[in-house]
Design a protein around this motif. Structure first.
Motif, short mmCIF file in Angstrom:
data_model
loop_
_atom_site.label_atom_id
_atom_site.label_comp_id
_atom_site.label_asym_id
_atom_site.label_seq_id
_atom_site.Cartn_x
_atom_site.Cartn_y
_atom_site.Cartn_z
N ARG A 457 0.86 -1.18 0.00
CA ARG A 457 0.00 0.00 0.00
C ARG A 457 0.90 1.24 0.00
O ARG A 457 1.89 1.29 0.73
N TRP A 458 0.56 2.21 -0.81
CA TRP A 458 1.40 3.41 -0.91
C TRP A 458 0.52 4.61 -1.21
O TRP A 458 -0.59 4.47 -1.72
N THR A 459 0.98 5.77 -0.84
CA THR A 459 0.21 6.99 -1.06
C THR A 459 0.77 7.78 -2.24
O THR A 459 0.04 8.14 -3.15
N ARG A 460 2.07 8.03 -2.23
CA ARG A 460 2.73 8.75 -3.32
C ARG A 460 4.01 8.02 -3.66
O ARG A 460 4.58 7.30 -2.84
N CYS A 461 4.48 8.22 -4.88
CA CYS A 461 5.69 7.49 -5.28
C CYS A 461 6.73 8.44 -5.83
O CYS A 461 6.41 9.54 -6.29
N GLY A 462 7.97 7.98 -5.79
CA GLY A 462 9.07 8.76 -6.36
C GLY A 462 9.08 8.64 -7.87
O GLY A 462 9.21 7.55 -8.41
N LEU A 463 8.92 9.76 -8.55
CA LEU A 463 8.93 9.77 -10.01
C LEU A 463 10.25 10.35 -10.51
O LEU A 463 11.05 10.88 -9.75
N GLY A 464 10.46 10.23 -11.80
CA GLY A 464 11.65 10.80 -12.41
C GLY A 464 11.37 11.10 -13.86
O GLY A 464 10.30 10.78 -14.38
N ALA A 465 12.34 11.69 -14.54
CA ALA A 465 12.20 11.97 -15.97
C ALA A 465 12.61 10.72 -16.74
O ALA A 465 13.75 10.28 -16.65
N PRO A 466 11.69 10.11 -17.51
CA PRO A 466 12.02 8.89 -18.22
C PRO A 466 13.08 9.13 -19.30
O PRO A 466 13.16 10.21 -19.89
N GLU A 503 5.52 -0.66 -8.82
CA GLU A 503 6.54 -1.05 -9.80
C GLU A 503 6.17 -0.52 -11.18
O GLU A 503 7.04 -0.11 -11.95
N THR A 504 4.89 -0.50 -11.50
CA THR A 504 4.45 0.02 -12.80
C THR A 504 4.80 1.50 -12.92
O THR A 504 5.26 1.96 -13.98
N LEU A 505 4.57 2.26 -11.86
CA LEU A 505 4.91 3.69 -11.88
C LEU A 505 6.41 3.89 -12.03
O LEU A 505 6.87 4.82 -12.70
N ARG A 506 7.20 3.00 -11.42
CA ARG A 506 8.66 3.07 -11.60
C ARG A 506 9.03 2.86 -13.06
O ARG A 506 9.89 3.55 -13.61
N VAL A 507 8.38 1.90 -13.70
CA VAL A 507 8.66 1.61 -15.11
C VAL A 507 8.30 2.82 -15.98
O VAL A 507 9.07 3.21 -16.86
N THR A 508 7.15 3.42 -15.74
CA THR A 508 6.73 4.56 -16.57
C THR A 508 7.67 5.75 -16.41
O THR A 508 7.84 6.53 -17.36
N SER A 509 8.26 5.90 -15.24
CA SER A 509 9.16 7.04 -15.03
C SER A 509 10.61 6.70 -15.35
O SER A 509 11.50 7.52 -15.14
N THR A 510 10.85 5.48 -15.86
CA THR A 510 12.20 5.07 -16.24
C THR A 510 12.37 5.03 -17.75
O THR A 510 13.39 5.49 -18.28
N TYR A 511 11.38 4.48 -18.47
CA TYR A 511 11.52 4.23 -19.91
C TYR A 511 10.57 5.15 -20.69
O TYR A 511 9.35 5.06 -20.55
N ASN A 513 8.23 6.71 -23.40
CA ASN A 513 7.27 6.22 -24.40
C ASN A 513 6.98 4.73 -24.26
O ASN A 513 6.65 4.07 -25.24
N ALA A 514 7.10 4.20 -23.04
CA ALA A 514 6.84 2.77 -22.85
C ALA A 514 5.35 2.48 -22.96
O ALA A 514 4.51 3.22 -22.43
#
Length: 737
Positions: A457-466, A503-511, A513-514
């Protein structure tokens, strides 16, 4: 002053719109004026699509092919488009045309560094610094090259020199401070690192990357700068949607404990947990100041608190407030803010806190009282409703339907979290496609666990520039040659076992146009994931399915991300073979697999659980945790109850210690597993750059990063190096055995 002179002066001053107007006037008279075209390219590069800027610069270069500044701008446009080989060519051409152009040499160094061409990068930085020894951009890039080469001390010295030569107001100063903070962390100077990272965000509050870098650095820290400025920065971090507040929890406690009396209070609770009542009586002023602290209130509402002394204090405080509701209900409203904060914390940790039978009986009575009150609820009801929510999710009580129809502004956040969002998850779950009913008995058991306790369970996640796909993979595995990574501008990614979507949000903020297909066994987890992806505006396709059934998919993937999943299958090799078959030729797979060495404490804890006959249920988990807090965890279980452990919420603790199916591996065993699935091992990610540097220093052969035997021997010497989960990369090379 002519229109061209005005245009140049305005663009140098960052006044883009006015510069554009004057440059267009020039072109209306002289359509091929290279200087005006160069101005429009600069405007486009800073205000619009970089592709548009490239067109302007190419037209400018056609008229003035030997203008070094136009060549430099062409390089910068290509750099922003991540076309680094082309960018380096233009930067070098600019330096040839203008031999004293230090900035061009430094920019070429940046391009070569990103391409992992260290020799060319170093040569370019040295040329820049020979021309301009204090050039901040060159010092920053040269420092980053030292970090890339595993020398954080040298990097720190270069960043420090850059900071000296980039005074307050210089645009490079926040970048240099942020880079210096990273280097200081790697050489173990945490307090100084936090201080300079906080300075970076204070100088450039609009740069999201600086905030995220600071938040990541604070993860699991137990020290923090003792300044009002740092406390203020930390409070602002709690407000950001691109930062995971769990990363801030220990830092917040460290700041709060800078009050000596609060620190003494928590130390006393930890030393004598069974004397909690007496301790609170003796140190009531400190306890009051602690729970009223605005930073503590932010923590309560944002993230599970990973500290046993704080948990015990909150358990007692909650019980005391419940007693007040029974004896002096009129005075309860004075504590409404605190009760709401405790209720939000309880919901975040999924009611993992211990509650006595007497407390539960009082909660039943409180619910009954509220049921018989006016439909709009009477005066003072908000505090009592919040108190119920501190013990049970409101959606599980008879009050839920009435609460959705009333206006209680003081409870708005609480009601959103406990009623509105769960209802939205249930609605989204009802729209989920199901690939096929599950038949594997272990898959069904694992599914049931996550239906009851979606994880995490999580509230907010660490994002980045893909980043572009190749660049993102190389950031994870620096030794991997570019030619070994699939070339794609829009990678097709399967997240196999997406859980609640973190984990999905991590993927979107890593790659960049995924295109993502996210699959999981649990409908409850997927409902949570769907709500969060919508909250963040992320396009993801979700599917409920067992990995064993994914052979039915026709789609093939550039990358499969399956972190913390395969080791929960009855036969991990079967699941891995299915995933291997879904990869495109030369497709990559990223796996998270439990380490036999790294999870020794978990194995001991599971023995302790079996010996104590703790049930795999909410009650059993609460009983185990209370025993470890009151009696003290044995030495071999200390890492299980550390702030960095998954011990602090119900679903986390169940996943960590009570999972229905778990396999652990050594690295040689993983080699056999990958081989059976037709996969080639490409490398493993280290948790910290210093660990990677140490391994390379002890294993200098060119293939050491792919040598599972050497990596295994290194882990035997340094059991903490990979934590409890390996982060592994592999690629498909043949048909599974």
């Amino acid at each position: 002053m002519s229109d061209l002179q005005r245009a140049v002066a305005l663009v140098n001053g960052g006044q883009w719109r006015q510069a554009q107007i004057h440059a267009q006037r020039v072109l209306a008279v002289t359509p091929k004026d290279s200087s005006a075209l160069n101005v429009l390219g600069t405007v486009a590069m800073n205000t619009g699509p970089v592709d548009d800027a490239l067109v302007w610069f190419e037209r400018a270069a056609a008229g003035q092919p030997r203008n070094p500044f136009i060549q430099f701008n062409l390089g910068e446009a290509h750099r922003r488009l991540h076309a680094y080989p082309t960018a380096a060519k233009f930067f070098q051409r600019a330096a040839v045309l203008k031999p004293d152009f230090a900035e061009a040499h430094a920019a070429a160094g940046d391009a070569f560094r990103i391409m992992r061409q260290g020799v060319h990068a170093e040569r370019s930085y040295q040329a820049a610094l020979r021309l301009s020894p204090t050039l901040p951009g060159a010092l920053s890039g040269y420092g980053l090259l030292a970090l890339q080469n595993g020398d954080p001390s040298l990097a720190a010295s270069r960043f420090e020199t850059g900071c000296v030569n980039a005074p307050v107001g210089h645009p490079m100063r926040p970048v240099l401070l942020a880079n210096l903070g990273v280097a200081l962390l790697q050489i173990g100077q945490g307090l100084q690192a936090f201080d300079v990272l906080a300075q970076a965000v204070d100088i450039a509050p609009g740069d999201d990357e600086h905030w995220r870098r600071l938040a990541g650095a604070l993860r699991h820290t137990r020290v923090a700068p003792a300044t009002p400025a740092f406390r203020d920065v930390l409070c602002r971090l709690f407000e950001r949607t691109d930062v995971n507040p769990r990363n801030l929890a220990t830092a917040a406690l460290a700041v709060i404990r800078q009050d000596a009396e609060i620190d003494d209070l928590l130390n006393a609770v930890a030393a004598e947990p069974r004397a909690l009542t007496r301790t609170l009586e003796e140190k009531s002023d400190a306890a009051s100041r602690f729970v009223q602290d605005p930073l503590f209130r932010s923590l309560l509402a944002s993230a599970p608190i990973p500290n046993a002394a704080v948990e015990l204090l909150l358990v007692q405080l909650r019980a005391d407030l419940l007693a007040i509701a029974n004896d002096e209900p009129a005075s309860l409203e004075e504590e409404l803010g605190l009760i709401v904060a405790i209720a939000r914390q309880a919901f975040l940790n999924e009611y993992v806190y211990f509650a006595s039978a007497e407390e539960q009986s009082r909660v039943d009575s409180l619910i009954a009282q509220l049921e018989h009150e006016d439909p709009e609820f009477g005066a003072g009801a908000a505090a009592r409703i919040a108190l119920v929510a501190a013990y049970r999710p409101l959606a599980s009580t008879p009050l839920s339907s009435r609460l959705q129809a009333v206006d209680l502004p003081a409870l708005a956040d609480l009601l959103r979290e406990q009623l509105t969002e769960p209802a939205e998850e249930a609605r989204l779950r009802s729209t989920l496609p199901l690939l096929k009913p599950m038949v594997d008995s272990i898959s069904i058991a694992v599914q049931q666990q996550y239906e009851e306790n979606p994880y995490p369970r999580w509230t907010r996640c660490g994002l980045g520039a893909p980043l572009p796909f190749r660049e993102a993979v190389q950031a994870a595995l620096p030794e991997l040659a570019t030619r070994e990574i699939p070339e794609t501008d829009a990678p097709q990614v399967l997240v196999a076992g997406c859980g609640t979507g973190l984990e999905t949000l991590r993927v979107t903020s890593t790659y960049r146009n995924a295109s993502i297909l996210a699959v999981d066994l649990s409908g409850a987890s997927l409902g949570y994931a769907m709500r969060k992806s919508r909250e963040y505006g992320i396009e993801v396709e979700h599917l409920q399915a067992d990995i064993l059934d994914l052979t039915a998919l026709s789609q093939r993937f550039d990358l499969i991300d399956s972190f913390g999943v395969i080791h929960h299958m009855a036969e991990p090799v079967r699941g891995l073979k299915v995933l291997s078959g879904l990869l495109k030729p030369q497709g990559l797979i990223f796996l998270g697999l439990y380490s036999e060495i790294g999870r020794r404490a978990v194995v001991e804890a599971r023995r302790h659980i079996a010996h104590g006959q703790y049930a795999n249920s909410a009650e059993g988990i609460r009983a185990l945790r209370r025993e470890l807090m009151l009696a003290g965890a044995p030495a071999q279980l200390q890492s299980v109850v550390s702030p960095a452990s998954d011990f602090w919420t119900l679903s986390d603790c169940r996943d960590l210690l009570f999972h229905v199916e778990e396999h652990r591996f050594t690295l040689p065993q993983i080699g056999e597993l990958l081989d059976s699935a037709g996969l080639e091992f490409l490398g493993v990610q280290f948790g910290h750059q210093a660990d990677r540097t140490r391994y390379r220093a002890e294993n200098r052969s060119s293939d050491s990063m792919r040598d599972l035997r050497r990596l295994h021997l290194h882990e035997m010497k340094h059991p903490e190096i990979f934590g409890d989960t390996y982060r592994l990369w592999a690629r498909r090379t043949k048909a599974p055995k």
